[in-house]
Structure formats: structure tokens, C-alpha cells
Design a protein around this motif. Structure first.
Motif, PDB file in Angstrom:
ATOM      1  N   SER A   1      -5.064  -7.027   1.567  1.00 42.12           N
ATOM      2  CA  SER A   1      -5.252  -7.262   3.003  1.00 42.12           C
ATOM      3  C   SER A   1      -4.878  -8.671   3.420  1.00 42.12           C
ATOM      4  CB  SER A   1      -6.694  -6.975   3.437  1.00 42.12           C
ATOM      5  OG  SER A   1      -6.967  -5.621   3.267  1.00 42.12           O
TER       6      SER A   1
ATOM      7  N   VAL B   1       1.819   2.023  -3.417  1.00 43.41           N
ATOM      8  CA  VAL B   1       0.665   2.521  -4.176  1.00 43.41           C
ATOM      9  C   VAL B   1       0.472   4.014  -3.925  1.00 43.41           C
ATOM     10  CG1 VAL B   1      -1.842   2.408  -4.366  1.00 43.41           C
ATOM     11  CG2 VAL B   1      -0.510   0.316  -4.307  1.00 43.41           C
TER      12      VAL B   1
ATOM     13  N   THR C   1       0.819  -1.211   0.000  1.00 41.04           N
ATOM     14  CA  THR C   1       0.000   0.000   0.000  1.00 41.04           C
ATOM     15  C   THR C   1       0.850   1.256   0.000  1.00 41.04           C
ATOM     16  OG1 THR C   1      -0.168  -0.304   2.366  1.00 41.04           O
ATOM     17  CG2 THR C   1      -2.046  -0.963   1.051  1.00 41.04           C
TER      18      THR C   1
ATOM     19  N   LEU D   1      -6.283  -3.268  10.715  1.00 36.40           N
ATOM     20  CA  LEU D   1      -7.333  -4.290  10.778  1.00 36.40           C
ATOM     21  C   LEU D   1      -6.846  -5.646  10.281  1.00 36.40           C
ATOM     22  CD1 LEU D   1     -10.389  -2.219   9.612  1.00 36.40           C
ATOM     23  CD2 LEU D   1     -10.190  -3.437  11.757  1.00 36.40           C
TER      24      LEU D   1
ATOM     25  N   LEU E   1      -6.723  11.440   2.877  1.00 36.96           N
ATOM     26  CA  LEU E   1      -7.781  10.491   3.211  1.00 36.96           C
ATOM     27  C   LEU E   1      -7.324   9.064   2.969  1.00 36.96           C
ATOM     28  CD1 LEU E   1     -10.937  10.334   3.822  1.00 36.96           C
ATOM     29  CD2 LEU E   1     -11.119   9.874   1.408  1.00 36.96           C
ATOM     30  N   LEU E   2      -6.632   8.869   1.831  1.00 39.01           N
ATOM     31  CA  LEU E   2      -6.171   7.521   1.488  1.00 39.01           C
ATOM     32  C   LEU E   2      -5.175   7.022   2.527  1.00 39.01           C
ATOM     33  CD1 LEU E   2      -6.327   5.265  -0.532  1.00 39.01           C
ATOM     34  CD2 LEU E   2      -4.519   6.309  -1.826  1.00 39.01           C
TER      35      LEU E   2
ATOM     36  N   ALA F   1      -5.745   2.256   8.489  1.00 36.42           N
ATOM     37  CA  ALA F   1      -6.839   1.436   9.008  1.00 36.42           C
ATOM     38  C   ALA F   1      -6.716   0.017   8.472  1.00 36.42           C
ATOM     39  CB  ALA F   1      -8.187   2.036   8.612  1.00 36.42           C
ATOM     40  N   ALA F   2      -6.393  -0.108   7.176  1.00 29.76           N
ATOM     41  CA  ALA F   2      -6.267  -1.444   6.588  1.00 29.76           C
ATOM     42  C   ALA F   2      -5.116  -2.199   7.241  1.00 29.76           C
ATOM     43  CB  ALA F   2      -6.052  -1.330   5.083  1.00 29.76           C
TER      44      ALA F   2
ATOM     45  N   VAL G   1      -2.012  -4.926  -0.587  1.00 31.27           N
ATOM     46  CA  VAL G   1      -3.216  -4.230  -1.030  1.00 31.27           C
ATOM     47  C   VAL G   1      -4.461  -5.111  -0.924  1.00 31.27           C
ATOM     48  CG1 VAL G   1      -2.205  -2.523  -2.553  1.00 31.27           C
ATOM     49  CG2 VAL G   1      -2.643  -4.810  -3.410  1.00 31.27           C
TER      50      VAL G   1
ATOM     51  N   VAL H   1      -6.963   5.554   5.328  1.00 25.22           N
ATOM     52  CA  VAL H   1      -7.514   4.236   4.989  1.00 25.22           C
ATOM     53  C   VAL H   1      -6.415   3.184   4.999  1.00 25.22           C
ATOM     54  CG1 VAL H   1      -8.778   2.935   3.273  1.00 25.22           C
ATOM     55  CG2 VAL H   1      -9.333   5.312   3.664  1.00 25.22           C
ATOM     56  N   LEU H   2      -5.220   3.565   4.503  1.00 25.52           N
ATOM     57  CA  LEU H   2      -4.098   2.619   4.505  1.00 25.52           C
ATOM     58  C   LEU H   2      -3.769   2.192   5.927  1.00 25.52           C
ATOM     59  CD1 LEU H   2      -1.463   3.949   1.973  1.00 25.52           C
ATOM     60  CD2 LEU H   2      -3.456   2.531   1.631  1.00 25.52           C
TER      61      LEU H   2
END
Lengths: 115, 531
Positions: free
Chosen positions: A109, A28, A25, A101, A90-91, A97-98, A107, A94-95
Motif C-alpha cells: 500500500s 499477485v 497486486t 484507499l 473476494l480478493l 479497495a486497497a 502490495v 479487496v485489491l
């Protein structure tokens, strides 16, 4: 100047696309950033490259459009930078958070199975 | 006052969202009431625009097209908002779907995460803006607004599946946005304008070199719109993201793909068939739509869970629209608009319905349902119920869910008596009656695609529906009025659409006629310009 400019866009877009297709990620998001720099330069270039020309009309220089740079792409580039910046931030969230989690930065997960 | 009507669909949600953002989460009831009132007001504005463009109420607007010049700067220099019948229709659909999803979300989903209400308003703002704008760069800006809000909403409620699907959704759409920027810059560099009406005037006058560059820009633009529309092969992100999103969000997402279809339609017609750049003319859109229908149909048959099934239903409806708009000739536009309306209403209801039906069910039940059928296994408990069980009363909640599911299935797969059937029938009828310019092969392919996708949808829906509703061991879900109401409302609208097909079709035909006459649009946006 045009060649350097075009090369800069090409190299950045190329590296950006390469990084975008990588499995991590972080790669990316770096790829997306590079790609957006290339796009911003491209928009700027679409107003034609000129040196020493301001985009805002100056009373002392007169109103002949030939004396000035095209202001529209510069305004567009500003908008694009702001939007790109916000969405990249924002991304990033999210990265993280991914990563939190799923425990991996792949990418999809999950780690690909090794032979 | 009435001349400021076109800006309200953007201003209202913007102000509402901003105010909601700054009001604390504590005063929950007031916030909900405020958001509800604002969305109702949007619906009223959209209906007023709908009536105004069609001439039901007296307005100074002529030819059903109205231009709003922001800051009173005339069109090619300032930013213009343009409302015509199609835009007013899309605004109304957005407001109806937004209202239904909002009411549904207020029951419980809104509290699954923070800032649902402001994000929802910003999503509505982006959607309304994208439908209203008459300017290429503002289309990009409103796309970004609606996407940024949709990123937040797609992750609403969090959880690993949502974050994973959301990550893919965000990256794909970010890349699409970058391509959009390249396209917009290229088109500006060649033509010197971003106003859509002025573009339509300038493009025919371009010389060969500039024309080639413009075509590349238009090609990139076409790719972006196809990504948004969920056309194969650019739609692999779509089912997962839609399935993972919270149900009210999924319901609004049902109209998100239609934005891409709308933009494609707007651009392909504005340029006119003879001067349109390659990406916006020819048959490829038709075949692209067919491929999308095929992939969506396979996905519908293969889906093992209702939410993924709903995602693939969106793909099928997107493909149907692309195929209808890509069909040779213009006779399919009005039926396609009817289909769009019907599928947005039905799809939105379906996303909310499946969550209510799936409540209280074991997570693996659907998966088992498919494998039971695949391997011909019988479930144990079927023989355990003896005859004395025959008279069990069906609880009202189950009866409602069953009826609503049946109605949704009828709308989505195109069975009588609901609007889905009328839509498909009108599409097929127009395909047969199309002028001889359209080859018979195309009509045949469209026939096969529409009927087969309907059959597949019916098989998949009845298979999963039997497992969900005739499963006697499951507890009855508890429904609230707030949740059942929006679904019932959307389905009643489908009923109304089916029974009011005459007047509705008259409106869609007027919209299609106006759409295929870009000279009026250009004349109103740029008075004094000669094509």
C-alpha cells in the motif's frame, strides 16, 4: 500424455509462484489464479490419467471398477474450483479497495522509495 | 433426537447466517435477538456434547467418541463427523467466545459495516466444522468457510490499515489453502482415502515408494497447519491482521490460531508415534514452538500499541501450545489443553478490553509512552497535580477497566491467582515429572521459555497499562453494559477455571487419555476394521 500433463502443471505453478512474489497486486492475483489452475490439474491427476473412462457407473458397461475413472478427485476438483473462484473474486474486491484507499497498487500500500 | 446432536453445531450457524443474510438490515433489533438466540443455542448444544462425551448425561455413545454419518453413509464412503472430548471442548470454547464477541459487537461494532451478523455465524460454522470433521477434505472445506468469513470480518469497518493488513492476510491464507489442496490430493493419490481414521490404518501398510510420497503430502499438510497456527517463521502476517481487525473480530480470531494447533495435534496422534510420518513426530515441533515463543516475546516487548501487543500475545500462546505438544512424551497434553482454554478466554477478553480502554485517547499516546521511557523523559503534567488532588474518586468505568486489565494481564502472563498461573504451573510440573525419555535439556528450555515469556508479557502489559490507566488527563470512557458484560463474563470464567482446576483438569486428562488412544477413535469410526 503424462509428460505433457506434468509439464503443464510445472510451468503453471512456476509462473504462478514467480508472479506471486512480484510487488504489484495485479501480478499477485494472476499468480494465485495460475497456481490454483496448477493445483486443480494436480488433484485431477491424482485420480490417475485415463482416456475414455467415465467416472459414473453405467448400467450397460457393468460395475467393474477397472472400467471407470476414480470419481473422488473429480468431485474434489469441482469443490476446489468453486471455492477458489469465490475467494479470487473476494480478493479482487479487496485489491480494488486497497487501490482506492492507498492510491497505489503496491502490495504494501505504498510505493518503495527510489534511490 | 440425541443422535443428531453432532450436526447441530454446523447446521445452526449455517441456517442462522443464511436467514440473517436475507432479512433486511432495517429490522435491527430482531436480527440481533435472533443471532443472539442462535449463538446461545449453539452454546447449549456444545455443552450437551461436552456432557455427553464425558458421560455426565446418559447417552448411547460409548467410550466418549461419537460418529455422525452424514446421509447415513458408513464412514469410509460417506462423510463422518466425529465428536470426542477434545472436539467437544473446542466447540464449547468457540461458542463461549462467539457469544461474548457477539454481545460486545451488538453494542456498536456491528453497525460499523454491513453483514457482520451473517459473516460471524459463518465463521462459527467453519470453526465448529473444522473441529468436528473426521475427513481430510472436509477439513479443507471448513477451513475455507471459516477463512472466507474471516476475510470479510477482518475488513469489517474498512479503513486503509485494515485493507492493507487484510490483503496480506488473505494472500497468505490463499496460498496456504492451495498447499492444503496439493497435500490432500497427494495423500488421496497414495492411500485412496480421505477419512482420517482409515488413513491411520492404511499408512503403516504403505510400501517404501508410496510411503515417500505420503510423507511429502504430510509435510505439506504440516506446513499448512503451522501457517494457521501462526508458528514462526510462518506468522509475519498475524500481528498486523489481528491488530487491525475490529475488536470483537480480534476476540474471535484468538481461537482461529488454535484451529491449526488442533489439527496438528489430531493428526500427529492419530498416526501414532511409531508410524507417524516425519512431519508429525520428533522434536522439531518443540523447537518450532520455542522459536515462536521467542519471536512472540520480542514482539510483545517491542509493541508500541496495545492492539499489536495483543497480536503478539496470540503468537506467544500459540508457541507455548506447539512447544507443549511437541514435548517428548504425552504428559504435557492435559496441562496444554488447560493452557489453551485459559489463553483463549483471556486473549478474547483482552482484545475487547483494549478497545474500551483506548477509547478517547490520543492516537500517538502509546508511541509517546514508549519513547518517554526509552529516553528517560518525564511528562510535564506529573508535577502539576498538587496534594489536594489526592482524594479524587475513581469513576466506576475506570475501576472496572483497571480491574479487568489487571485480570487479563494475570491470565496472559501467568500470574497467580488466575487460570494463567495454574496453566503454566501445570505445564512446568508435568515437564519436570516427565519420564526419563524426555531429555533434561528440553525441560530446561521449556522452563526458560515459559518464564521469560511471562516476564516479558508482564513488563509490556504493566508499562502500557500504567500509561493507559494512570494518565490523569484523559477523559473517562463511557461504557455500556453490553460491552463490559462479555469481558467480565470471560474473566469470571477464568476465575472459575482457576478455582475449579480439579474437575477441569480431570476432564482435560480424560481428553488427553482418549486422544492418545487412537485405537478407540478408529474403532468407533470404522467398526469392524482391524488395525
Amino acid at each position: 500424455m503424462e509428460v505433457v500433463f506434468a509439464l503443464a502443471i510445472g510451468v503453471m505453478a512456476g509462473s504462478g509462484i514467480y508472479l506471486l512474489l512480484r510487488p504489484r497486486t495485479f501480478q499477485v492475483i494472476m499468480g494465485l489464479s495460475l497456481l490454483s489452475y496448477a493445483v486443480n490439474l494436480f488433484i485431477f491427476g491424482m485420480g490417475r490419467l485415463r482416456t475414455g473412462a467415465a467416472p459414473v457407473i453405467d448400467a450397460a458397461r457393468g460395475t467393474d471398477p477397472a472400467l471407470y475413472a476414480d470419481p473422488v478427485p473429480q468431485a474434489l476438483v469441482l469443490t476446489a474450483i468453486v471455492i477458489g473462484f469465490a475467494v479470487t473474486a473476494l480478493l479482487l474486491v479487496v485489491l480494488l479497495a486497497a487501490r482506492g484507499l492507498s492510491g497505489t497498487d503496491h502490495v504494501d500500500s505504498r510505493e518503495p522509495e527510489r534511490e | 433426537m440425541i443422535q443428531h446432536l453432532p450436526i447441530l453445531p454446523i447446521l445452526l450457524p449455517l441456517l442462522t447466517g443464511a436467514l440473517l443474510l436475507f432479512s433486511g438490515e432495517a429490522r435491527h433489533g430482531w436480527r440481533a435477538l435472533f443471532a443472539l438466540c442462535a449463538t446461545l443455542a449453539q452454546l447449549a448444544v456444545a455443552l450437551a456434547l461436552l456432557a455427553g462425551t464425558d458421560g455426565w448425561i446418559a447417552t448411547p455413545w460409548r467410550d466418549g467418541v461419537v460418529v455422525y454419518a452424514l446421509g447415513n453413509w458408513a464412514a469410509p464412503f460417506g462423510i463422518a463427523l466425529v465428536v470426542d472430548r477434545l472436539a467437544a471442548l473446542m466447540l464449547t470454547l468457540t461458542a463461549i467466545l462467539g457469544l461474548a464477541a457477539l454481545v460486545y459487537a451488538l453494542a456498536r461494532w456491528e453497525r460499523a459495516g454491513s453483514h457482520f451478523l451473517p459473516l460471524f455465524q459463518f465463521l462459527l460454522m467453519g470453526l465448529n466444522g473444522a473441529f468436528l470433521t473426521g475427513d481430510l477434505f472436509n477439513l479443507f472445506v471448513f477451513f475455507e468457510v471459516l477463512l472466507a468469513a474471516s476475510y470479510g470480518l477482518a475488513l469489517h469497518g474498512s479503513g486503509a490499515p485494515r485493507v492493507k493488513a487484510g490483503l496480506h492476510y488473505i494472500v497468505v491464507n490463499l496460498v496456504a489453502s492451495l498447499v492444503f489442496l496439493v497435500a490432500a490430493a497427494l495423500i488421496y493419490g497414495v492411500t485412496g482415502t480421505l477419512n482420517m481414521a482409515e488413513l491411520a490404518l492404511i499408512v503403516p501398510r504403505l510400501d517404501a515408494d508410496a510411503r515417500a510420497l505420503f510423507e511429502i503430502g504430510a509435510l505439506l499438510l504440516g506446513i499448512v497447519f503451522l501457517v494457521k497456527a501462526g508458528a514462526w517463521p510462518l506468522n509475519f502476517w498475524l500481528p498486523a491482521a489481528y491488530a487491525a481487525a475490529a475488536p470483537p473480530v480480534g476476540a474471535v480470531f484468538a481461537i482461529l490460531t488454535k484451529v491449526g494447533v488442533y489439527a496438528l495435534l489430531r493428526f500427529s496422534i492419530l498416526f501414532g508415534q511409531d508410524v507417524a510420518p516425519a512431519p508429525f513426530k520428533g522434536n522439531w515441533l518443540f523447537y518450532c514452538g520455542l522459536a515462536t515463543i521467542a519471536v512472540g516475546t520480542l514482539g510483545v516487548l517491542a509493541a508500541q500499541k496495545l492492539d499489536r501487543l495483543a497480536g503478539f500475545m496470540v503468537v506467544v500462546s500459540s508457541g507455548t501450545l506447539l512447544a507443549a505438544f511437541g514435548f517428548t512424551g504425552t504428559t504435557l497434553t492435559a496441562p496444554a489443553l488447560y493452557y489453551l482454554t485459559s489463553s483463549v478466554l483471556g486473549g478474547g477478553a483482552f482484545f475487547m478490553l483494549i478497545e474500551m480502554a483506548e477509547r478517547n485517547r490520543a492516537a500517538a499516546a502509546d508511541l509517546l509512552a514508549i519513547s518517554f521511557e526509552a529516553f528517560g523523559l518525564q511528562e510535564r503534567h506529573e508535577s502539576e497535580h498538587s496534594d489536594e488532588m489526592a482524594g479524587v474518586a475513581i469513576p466506576a468505568a475506570m475501576a472496572f477497566l483497571g480491574l479487568a486489565f489487571f485480570s487479563c494481564a494475570a491470565v496472559l502472563s501467568g500470574l497467580p491467582p488466575l487460570s494463567g498461573f495454574v496453566a503454566k504451573f501445570a505445564l512446568l510440573k508435568a515437564a519436570i515429572a516427565a519420564p526419563p525419555a524426555a531429555p533434561a535439556l528440553q525441560a530446561g528450555l521449556l522452563f526458560a521459555a515459559l518464564l521469560l515469556s511471562g516476564l516479558a508479557g508482564l513488563i509490556a502489559l504493566s508499562r502500557l497499562g500504567i500509561r493507559v490507566f494512570w494518565d490523569s488527563e484523559r477523559p473517562t470512557p463511557r461504557l455500556q453494559w453490553l460491552e463490559a458484560g462479555p469481558v467480565a463474563g470471560l474473566l469470571l470464567l477464568c476465575f472459575a477455571l482457576a478455582f475449579g482446576t480439579g474437575p477441569a483438569m480431570t476432564y482435560f486428562e480424560a481428553a488427553a487419555r482418549a486422544l492418545h488412544d487412537p485405537a478407540t477413535y478408529i474403532g468407533v469410526v470404522l467398526p469392524g476394521a482391524r488395525p
